[in-house]
Motif scaffolding. Sequence first.
Motif, PDB file in Angstrom:
ATOM      1  N   ASP A 198       4.392  -0.122  -8.004  1.00  0.00           N
ATOM      2  CA  ASP A 198       4.853   0.143  -6.635  1.00  0.00           C
ATOM      3  C   ASP A 198       6.278   0.687  -6.634  1.00  0.00           C
ATOM      4  O   ASP A 198       7.021   0.496  -5.687  1.00  0.00           O
ATOM      5  N   GLU A 201       7.698   2.692  -3.673  1.00  0.00           N
ATOM      6  CA  GLU A 201       8.145   1.981  -2.474  1.00  0.00           C
ATOM      7  C   GLU A 201       9.496   1.330  -2.685  1.00  0.00           C
ATOM      8  O   GLU A 201      10.284   1.193  -1.772  1.00  0.00           O
TER       9      GLU A 201
ATOM     10  N   LYS B  11      -3.064  -1.320   3.077  1.00  0.00           N
ATOM     11  CA  LYS B  11      -1.727  -1.174   2.501  1.00  0.00           C
ATOM     12  C   LYS B  11      -0.771  -2.004   3.326  1.00  0.00           C
ATOM     13  O   LYS B  11      -0.635  -1.810   4.524  1.00  0.00           O
ATOM     14  N   TYR B  76       1.439   5.540  -3.906  1.00  0.00           N
ATOM     15  CA  TYR B  76       1.451   4.135  -3.509  1.00  0.00           C
ATOM     16  C   TYR B  76       0.180   3.458  -4.009  1.00  0.00           C
ATOM     17  O   TYR B  76      -0.902   4.003  -3.844  1.00  0.00           O
TER      18      TYR B  76
END
Lengths: 203, 413
Positions: A198, A201, B11, B76
């Motif tokens: 991730d 992010e 998500k 992602y």
Amino acid sequence: MRWNIQHYQLYLLLGIILWNFFAEGTMAGLSSLVAKADIIKKIYFPRILIVLASTVSALLTLLLNIVIFFVFYFLNGLGLHWWMLLFLLYLAVLYLFVVGISLLLSVLQARYRDIVQIWEVTLQAGFFMTPVIYPLQVIPEQYWWYLSLNPLTSIIQYSRLLLIHSQLPTLLATVYVTTGMLMIGFISLLAFNKLSKDIAEKI
Amino acid sequence: MVIIEVQNLFKQFIIPHERRDSIKEHFVNIFKSRKYESFNAIDDLSFEINEGEFFGIIGRNGSGKSTLLKMLAGIYPATKGSIKVRGRVAPFLELGVGFNPELSGKENVYLNGAILGLTEKQIKKRYEDIVQFAELERFMDQKLKNYSSGMHVRLAFSIAMQAGADILLLDEVLAVGDADFQRKCFEKFREFKKAGKTVVFVTHDLTTVRQFCDRVLYIKGGKKVNIGSVHEMIDQYIYGDRTGTITSAQSPAVIAEVKVDQGQPQSRVPGPAQSVNDGDKEVQITKVEYLDHKGVNNEKFVSGDSMTIRIHYKKNTNVDSVVCGIAVYKDDGYHLYGTNSLLQNKAIKLKNSGAVDFRTEKLNLLAGDYALTIAFHGEDGKPYDWRDKEFYFTVIKNNNDDGVVSLNYQFHA
């Protein structure tokens, strides 16, 4: 105190070259992901490539330095021996170790932006805790065990033994240091794979 | 063949109330508990995209379109659920990712190509085409920092178009460049369509969606509202949810004369009690509604569709017939149109209470916010109820015409 070391110049040069490779490689690797944040956020490709690419430049510096080392090596009248090829194995293992540490540091740096300062200080301390400028022999023997926990101590000492003192480190010693470094590298890789998922992010 | 399969995708983003991104901050606040909220950007989404399809994703700002695209691109990871993609994906969330201003145009082609997953050999083979499409033959050895922004975009787009991926993910990238460049993009798109490539497309520009897409996914708050033909989805997008936030999102222009709060659609239709308007209320306008082409209550209309204004009234005294007048204003107060029933020689007979419909088959207004004045008055001009610019509606564009009114035109040559 007098250090009675044969070819101390070479001894010092080799230590500095190897240490600098470690320091330079991990510093470059550490900041690589954060520096490429804009690409990471826009496109997917294996993130490990970014870290690998950043360490390659340090690897090239290392190879050039080793060429220079050998110039002085021959000027000192030392000769080659076939089992010095073991040095290549050491270099390969050292590179993988640098990549491993870089992988771990780079994902941590994406999360904690002060890792870079911490690592700078760690490197400075490490420089003096590793027998780079001083020979291992100046340390009382009962502390050697602690120093051998630092894989760089072993790799630098064995390389010196191999190249400068023309002695073959024992097989056990070689296996011990290579597996140790590869293990650390491998664990770092696993951590990287987990933490880099991730990253887009977090960065 | 299904080329992208998304199943029960979730998500979740964790949004900490206070950001800590260094060890020092963690150390200093070691005894302070961390508060954070979680937010589902994508909430149980399932759909399939077929090979060779031009697939549009529409939704309002913050509906999760870009997050979805980033997940399709693999940037992602999914919190839950799965995405299966068969084929090589070239994401264009931004053109020219990784361009380095210090390198020459040629080097940047190789760099950007590599980032898009092309081998050196493949780039070499496509290099000529890329340069030709970008019309930059003379500039390839110059450093990128000396390029104009137009050249920059052209080069990036050419590489993107020549990347030869099976699936293209585009996020508003067409919003860049001048008209000429956009035309070129569209030409290339038609070629792609002919070549049977799959394109996934996120945009606010409904005209483009109408032009190219085969199927559209309409998402709202990370959830699938519907999936289907372009026409139906756009219809639903515009007419579908009246309670949505489109009013505040799309009509920032607050009408100066507004006496009522823009945010609440109900309060735009004042009840008789709060009436402060002209007229002695012998006949009272009780409520004004707008009906779209489906006969459903709405305040947003696509330019060119039909619109009905339904004026409900109540008779307080004995008046047989009235004249109903309507005036349309642009949101800046400009008077666009006015008419009344007398001009049509149509007497409006009144019941005790009822409704008068004002219907236009083709709403010839272009995109914007409009205000309405509605009045009932006697044939002698005596006002019964006069509501000055009290009612509003919004028109959404269906093409790229510019101005206020739409003329029914045809070019002949």
